[in-house]
Design a protein around this motif. Sequence first.
Motif, PDB file in Angstrom:
ATOM      1  N   THR A  14      15.709  -9.434  -7.341  1.00 31.09           N
ATOM      2  CA  THR A  14      14.995  -9.943  -6.156  1.00 31.09           C
ATOM      3  C   THR A  14      13.524  -9.026  -5.783  1.00 31.09           C
ATOM      4  O   THR A  14      13.780  -7.885  -5.458  1.00 31.09           O
ATOM      5  N   GLN A  15      12.505  -9.580  -6.434  1.00 25.36           N
ATOM      6  CA  GLN A  15      11.141  -8.519  -6.261  1.00 25.36           C
ATOM      7  C   GLN A  15      11.060  -7.995  -4.602  1.00 25.36           C
ATOM      8  O   GLN A  15      10.672  -6.974  -4.629  1.00 25.36           O
ATOM      9  N   GLU A  16      11.510  -9.105  -3.887  1.00 25.80           N
ATOM     10  CA  GLU A  16      11.061  -8.446  -2.553  1.00 25.80           C
ATOM     11  C   GLU A  16      11.989  -7.516  -1.884  1.00 25.80           C
ATOM     12  O   GLU A  16      11.533  -6.851  -1.188  1.00 25.80           O
ATOM     13  N   LEU A  17      13.112  -7.108  -2.612  1.00 29.10           N
ATOM     14  CA  LEU A  17      13.789  -5.966  -2.442  1.00 29.10           C
ATOM     15  C   LEU A  17      13.090  -4.495  -2.860  1.00 29.10           C
ATOM     16  O   LEU A  17      13.540  -3.723  -2.156  1.00 29.10           O
ATOM     17  N   LYS A  18      12.522  -4.729  -3.971  1.00 22.74           N
ATOM     18  CA  LYS A  18      12.338  -3.502  -4.572  1.00 22.74           C
ATOM     19  C   LYS A  18      11.397  -2.583  -3.616  1.00 22.74           C
ATOM     20  O   LYS A  18      11.614  -1.462  -3.760  1.00 22.74           O
ATOM     21  N   GLU A  53      10.116   1.603   3.847  1.00 21.10           N
ATOM     22  CA  GLU A  53       9.563   1.589   2.384  1.00 21.10           C
ATOM     23  C   GLU A  53       9.488   2.796   1.520  1.00 21.10           C
ATOM     24  O   GLU A  53       9.175   3.852   1.960  1.00 21.10           O
ATOM     25  N   ASP A  54       9.508   2.522   0.401  1.00 25.06           N
ATOM     26  CA  ASP A  54       9.380   3.480  -0.638  1.00 25.06           C
ATOM     27  C   ASP A  54       7.883   4.275  -0.499  1.00 25.06           C
ATOM     28  O   ASP A  54       6.747   3.534  -0.598  1.00 25.06           O
ATOM     29  N   PRO A  55       7.645   5.632  -0.101  1.00 19.88           N
ATOM     30  CA  PRO A  55       6.480   5.915   0.393  1.00 19.88           C
ATOM     31  C   PRO A  55       5.144   5.886  -0.888  1.00 19.88           C
ATOM     32  O   PRO A  55       4.181   5.487  -0.635  1.00 19.88           O
ATOM     33  N   ALA A  56       5.882   5.900  -2.223  1.00 22.71           N
ATOM     34  CA  ALA A  56       4.694   5.702  -3.106  1.00 22.71           C
ATOM     35  C   ALA A  56       4.244   4.413  -3.336  1.00 22.71           C
ATOM     36  O   ALA A  56       2.868   3.951  -3.530  1.00 22.71           O
ATOM     37  N   LEU A  57       5.219   3.309  -2.772  1.00 13.17           N
ATOM     38  CA  LEU A  57       4.678   1.994  -3.000  1.00 13.17           C
ATOM     39  C   LEU A  57       3.714   1.692  -1.677  1.00 13.17           C
ATOM     40  O   LEU A  57       2.641   0.918  -1.955  1.00 13.17           O
ATOM     41  N   MET A  58       4.045   2.299  -0.597  1.00 11.83           N
ATOM     42  CA  MET A  58       2.973   2.265   0.618  1.00 11.83           C
ATOM     43  C   MET A  58       1.883   2.712   0.242  1.00 11.83           C
ATOM     44  O   MET A  58       0.780   2.235   0.348  1.00 11.83           O
ATOM     45  N   GLU A  59       1.571   3.960  -0.531  1.00  7.15           N
ATOM     46  CA  GLU A  59       0.568   4.498  -0.728  1.00  7.15           C
ATOM     47  C   GLU A  59      -0.298   3.661  -1.672  1.00  7.15           C
ATOM     48  O   GLU A  59      -1.726   3.294  -1.679  1.00  7.15           O
ATOM     49  N   ARG A  60       0.531   3.079  -2.807  1.00  8.87           N
ATOM     50  CA  ARG A  60       0.036   2.242  -3.777  1.00  8.87           C
ATOM     51  C   ARG A  60      -0.793   1.072  -2.968  1.00  8.87           C
ATOM     52  O   ARG A  60      -2.044   0.498  -3.514  1.00  8.87           O
ATOM     53  N   ARG A  61      -0.047   0.462  -2.126  1.00 11.79           N
ATOM     54  CA  ARG A  61      -0.664  -0.609  -1.550  1.00 11.79           C
ATOM     55  C   ARG A  61      -1.800  -0.540  -0.832  1.00 11.79           C
ATOM     56  O   ARG A  61      -2.859  -1.159  -0.815  1.00 11.79           O
ATOM     57  N   GLN A  62      -1.659   0.813  -0.084  1.00  9.70           N
ATOM     58  CA  GLN A  62      -2.963   1.184   0.573  1.00  9.70           C
ATOM     59  C   GLN A  62      -4.249   1.307  -0.229  1.00  9.70           C
ATOM     60  O   GLN A  62      -5.259   0.861   0.095  1.00  9.70           O
ATOM     61  N   GLN A  63      -4.057   1.872  -1.552  1.00  6.85           N
ATOM     62  CA  GLN A  63      -5.127   2.038  -2.478  1.00  6.85           C
ATOM     63  C   GLN A  63      -5.584   0.764  -2.899  1.00  6.85           C
ATOM     64  O   GLN A  63      -6.826   0.500  -2.849  1.00  6.85           O
TER      65      GLN A  63
END
Length: 567
Positions: free
Chosen positions: A392-396, A535-545
């Motif tokens: 489930t991609q959405e869960l990642k 959320e996973d902080p690394a993911l949040m950061e990546r989305r922001q970037q």
Amino acid sequence: MTTMESLIGLVNRIQRACTVLGDYGGGDNTFSSLWEALPSVAVVGGQSSGKSSVLESIVGRDFLPRGSGIVTRRPLVLQLHKTDGESQEYAEFLHMPKRRFTDFGAVRHEIQEETDRVTGRTKQISPVPIHLSIYSPNVVNLTLIDLPGLTKVAVEGQPETIAQDIETMVRSYVEKPNSIILAISPANQDIATSDAIKLAREVDPSGDRTFGVLTKLDLMDKGTNALDVLEGRSYRLQHPWVGIVNRSQADINKNVDMIVARRKEREYFATSPDYSHLASKMGSEYLAKLLSQHLETVIRARIPSITSLINKSIDELESEMDHLGRPIALDAGAQLYTVLEVCRAFERIFKEHLDGGRAGGALNYFRGPAEASVDAVHFVLKELVRKSIAETQELKRFPTLQADIAAACNEALERFRDEGKKTVVRLVDMESSYLTVEFFRKLPQEVDKVGNPGGNPGGNPQATAAVDRYGEGHFRRIGSNVSSYIGMVSDTLKNTIPKAVVYCQVREAKQSLLSRFYTQLGKKEAKQLSQMLDEDPALMERRQQCAKRLELYKAARDEIDSVSWTR
Ligand SMILES: Nc1nc2c(ncn2[C@@H]2O[C@H](COP(=O)(O)OP(=O)(O)OP(=O)(O)O)[C@@H](O)[C@H]2O)c(=O)[nH]1
């Protein structure tokens, strides 16, 4: 109408946006670099070659920091904008957009301060550029990047690696194919020893993108001249060499005005016995015009590839954003909606597995239902939950929610297993309790009747029964009856146990795996919901970037679209 102004201005604006996003030469980028694709003029030279003097002369202003040691320690992106007629000159830094500098002494001071803000007062260097825009009627539209002077040895207070560090940084700017190299060499040194030419030769062996500039012509020994260099005999480049006469140290000390210095330079070439035949192609003003025209031509030629890079990057970023998921809303209702959406996505995948619709599903496990036991099915269902969660991609993006769903599923599966076991045990009990003692008691009489079908009206029925009850035949009959009954029961159980398992475990898993979880979810406070969507902080950061980068590329695309390409 497409003008030189609009093309160079266009690249200037994109370049500034790149810096704001941390996309610059020598920067550590995990994204494709737009900066790298933009043509720019990088100024390269050994220490004291006259680099600062050339830049000031092109600008017609005294504004660069001076001093001993390495003064330029961060790249300075100098964007020159030609303004109309008598308008007042001013400068602006990207890092302080609200302030207009009209005092160029203050500009010098701010360059020093801003350099120190990043590098500290150490003698370290940094690849993060300072952006300075100068608006003036006395400039041509041009962007130049001033880089630290190439040096050979570290002096007091400098790290041992400084010479190598500078070279690495300068190289990162000049080696990109879109960089135009302005290689500054002093005329009073042998051109063969020029640091600038040495580096330019390495990164641009054909000399296609190198402009050779010879400074300090006035300081050459009497009776010598630099014609061999200026006329391309010493070192051949695709573009003509340009000779320059800057202010001497004495002129600087006397504060000789730059505009006066430009006039003196013109006079020098016009009256020089050695160079007067080249006068129209010498001097800092000519150099500025030459570079401006060349930059415009290069930009024009690169626009299609820049546009295609931008479009490609936008597509990539948008698909990455889809993959990462959109940002989470802050209100509880929207958060609950997000949690339910994610749960639904998971349930969909899980059901696909149960129905055997997903490749790699567990259909095989159900093919032989007769062999399935409650525990085996439980194990299979647990494995399917694990698999579905992983798919489930959405869960990642939500590790907490993922753990919560996994826990809720496993708890539900345990319940189904208990229920399944109870039902199965009950079925077995039902079958085993059917064989009563009475059955065996009745058996002999029935057997008797069966064993003497014609009856024995003349015999003693009591005596015959007693013999049969204890005879071998009697036990054999019991044995064969019991064994055929067990065979019958086992056939029945082979049919009913899988039914019970499907009913209690598989059907329940399909219909109500997350029912309890949903009920609990409805009772959760906003705070608990937002914890689930942690959320996973690394993911949040990546989305922001990604989002910022997407904004940059879209803005760049709009900039390019806004220029009319018809002449
Ligand atoms: N006479 C004369 N002096 C020059 C010329 N060009 C530069 N100078 C002098 O040479 C010295 C060094 O010039 P800069 O422009 O500071 O050289 P730079 O390459 O920027 O030096 P660093 O930033 O220290 O690496 C200064 O004293 C200048 O006045 C020139 O064409 N003629």
